[in-house]
Scaffold this motif. Structure first.
Motif: not given
Ligand code: ZN
Length: 185
Positions: A30-35, A37-43, A78-80
């Motif tokens: 995920i290449l944007t910081l806007s969400d 929660d989505a970044l931290m849960n990028n399975g 953060i993606n990890l």
């Protein structure tokens, strides 16, 4: 015309992606910081690709540290779901671009997230500490106390020690809340 849209390279895997895309179609970063929660849960993300990217950004940071390097390093972490390291990188990115509102908001949210994580870790640690069985070791040999304590600790006991006297044993158990006592000599 669609084929006139300029293309752009994913900073994590170098795949060519359309500009302004929020998630790379190849490595799923995920290449944007806007969400956050989505970044931290990028399975979906390819962790191997991100680890390679992180190694590359670290080399780049040693050669020429700048906003892009630190920002992308933070995004990779953060993606990890590695918020501590992401926070360090984003703080460094803010140093290069202090007026970025989006980044400031993300850092503040990440700081709260990390503080919550630490609080819950401390709570887990405290409850483990509370639930561990406690044993009081009393002996007139300090070496023996040390040896026995190490063995007991290895087996999960919380160990309180007292040297020699009944009085010391009472003091030690009273201050530490001991619940049982080893034979005293
Ligand atoms: Zn990618």
């Amino acid at each position: 015309m669609a084929d006139m849209v300029p293309l752009w390279q994913c900073p994590m895997c170098s795949a060519t992606v359309p500009p302004q895309v929020s998630q790379c179609g190849a490595c799923r970063t995920i290449l944007t910081l806007s969400d956050l929660d989505a970044l931290m849960n990028n399975g979906d993300v390819d962790p191997e690709q991100l680890r390679k990217a992180i190694a590359g950004f670290r080399i780049a940071a040693r050669k020429q540290n700048d906003f892009n390097v630190q920002y992308h390093l933070g995004l990779a972490f953060i993606n990890l779901n590695r918020p501590y390291e992401a926070l360090v990188a984003f703080r460094a990115a803010i140093f290069f671009r202090p007026n970025s509102k989006l980044l400031q908001a993300a850092v503040q949210k990440l700081e709260r997230h990390v503080a919550n994580l630490e609080a819950s870790l401390q709570e887990v640690g405290a409850s483990v500490q509370r639930s561990r069985p406690t044993i009081l070791v009393v002996d007139d040999s300090r070496v023996q106390i040390l040896f026995v304590s190490r063995v007991l600790e290895k087996h999960g006991w919380r160990v309180i020690t007292a040297f020699r006297s009944r009085r010391n044993a009472l003091i030690a158990s009273a201050t530490a809340g001991a619940i049982c006592a080893a034979p005293a000599r």
